[in-house]
Design a protein around this motif. Structure first.
Motif, PDB file in Angstrom:
ATOM      1  N   THR A  33       0.845  -1.204   0.000  1.00  0.00           N
ATOM      2  CA  THR A  33       0.000   0.000   0.000  1.00  0.00           C
ATOM      3  C   THR A  33       0.871   1.241   0.000  1.00  0.00           C
ATOM      4  N   LEU A  34       1.846   1.269   0.883  1.00  0.00           N
ATOM      5  CA  LEU A  34       2.759   2.412   0.925  1.00  0.00           C
ATOM      6  C   LEU A  34       3.500   2.546  -0.400  1.00  0.00           C
ATOM      7  N   GLY A  35       3.923   1.439  -0.956  1.00  0.00           N
ATOM      8  CA  GLY A  35       4.611   1.457  -2.247  1.00  0.00           C
ATOM      9  C   GLY A  35       3.743   2.038  -3.347  1.00  0.00           C
ATOM     10  N   SER A  36       2.456   1.737  -3.321  1.00  0.00           N
ATOM     11  CA  SER A  36       1.555   2.276  -4.352  1.00  0.00           C
ATOM     12  C   SER A  36       1.383   3.783  -4.182  1.00  0.00           C
ATOM     13  N   TRP A  37       1.464   4.288  -2.959  1.00  0.00           N
ATOM     14  CA  TRP A  37       1.405   5.728  -2.733  1.00  0.00           C
ATOM     15  C   TRP A  37       2.654   6.388  -3.291  1.00  0.00           C
ATOM     16  N   VAL A  38       3.811   5.806  -2.986  1.00  0.00           N
ATOM     17  CA  VAL A  38       5.089   6.374  -3.407  1.00  0.00           C
ATOM     18  C   VAL A  38       5.205   6.402  -4.931  1.00  0.00           C
ATOM     19  N   ARG A  39       4.699   5.379  -5.576  1.00  0.00           N
ATOM     20  CA  ARG A  39       4.748   5.313  -7.042  1.00  0.00           C
ATOM     21  C   ARG A  39       3.586   6.064  -7.689  1.00  0.00           C
ATOM     22  N   ALA A  40       2.741   6.666  -6.885  1.00  0.00           N
ATOM     23  CA  ALA A  40       1.570   7.425  -7.356  1.00  0.00           C
ATOM     24  C   ALA A  40       0.591   6.554  -8.128  1.00  0.00           C
ATOM     25  N   VAL A  41       0.526   5.271  -7.772  1.00  0.00           N
ATOM     26  CA  VAL A  41      -0.454   4.368  -8.374  1.00  0.00           C
ATOM     27  C   VAL A  41      -1.824   4.637  -7.754  1.00  0.00           C
ATOM     28  N   HIS A  42      -1.822   4.821  -6.444  1.00  0.00           N
ATOM     29  CA  HIS A  42      -3.041   5.149  -5.691  1.00  0.00           C
ATOM     30  C   HIS A  42      -2.718   6.328  -4.783  1.00  0.00           C
ATOM     31  N   PRO A  43      -3.643   7.261  -4.650  1.00  0.00           N
ATOM     32  CA  PRO A  43      -3.373   8.407  -3.773  1.00  0.00           C
ATOM     33  C   PRO A  43      -3.467   7.999  -2.306  1.00  0.00           C
ATOM     34  N   PRO A  44      -2.569   8.524  -1.478  1.00  0.00           N
ATOM     35  CA  PRO A  44      -2.670   8.254  -0.049  1.00  0.00           C
ATOM     36  C   PRO A  44      -3.881   8.972   0.535  1.00  0.00           C
ATOM     37  N   PRO A  45      -4.553   8.355   1.488  1.00  0.00           N
ATOM     38  CA  PRO A  45      -5.697   9.028   2.109  1.00  0.00           C
ATOM     39  C   PRO A  45      -5.253  10.269   2.885  1.00  0.00           C
ATOM     40  N   ALA A  46      -5.934  11.359   2.682  1.00  0.00           N
ATOM     41  CA  ALA A  46      -5.587  12.618   3.351  1.00  0.00           C
ATOM     42  C   ALA A  46      -5.670  12.498   4.870  1.00  0.00           C
ATOM     43  N   ASP A  47      -6.566  11.648   5.358  1.00  0.00           N
ATOM     44  CA  ASP A  47      -6.733  11.541   6.804  1.00  0.00           C
ATOM     45  C   ASP A  47      -5.543  10.866   7.498  1.00  0.00           C
TER      46      ASP A  47
END
Length: 67
Positions: A33-47
């Motif tokens: 999940t963190l990897g997908s955020w870093v690669r901009a595959v999925h946006p990290p939740p703002a909360d």
């Protein structure tokens, strides 16, 4: 709540000198999940911006998008 800026997240991850696995463990999320955020595959939740910033040892504004 401001959204997490992926580029700023990558910069702060590098500065923190922590592995993605370690950061994910501290956030209690899967490393993929963190990897997908870093690669901009999925946006990290703002909360999660405050929690992510705390793990990285920075203020939330250091990883969030400008208004």
């Amino acid at each position: 709540m401001k959204s997490i800026d992926t580029l700023k997240l990558r910069i702060e991850l590098a500065r923190a000198n922590l592995t993605l696995t370690e950061v994910a463990r501290r956030l209690n999320i899967p490393p993929t999940t963190l990897g997908s955020w870093v690669r901009a595959v999925h946006p990290p939740p703002a909360d999660l911006s405050d929690r992510v910033a705390a793990v990285l040892g920075v203020a939330a504004h250091a990883i969030t998008a400008d208004a």
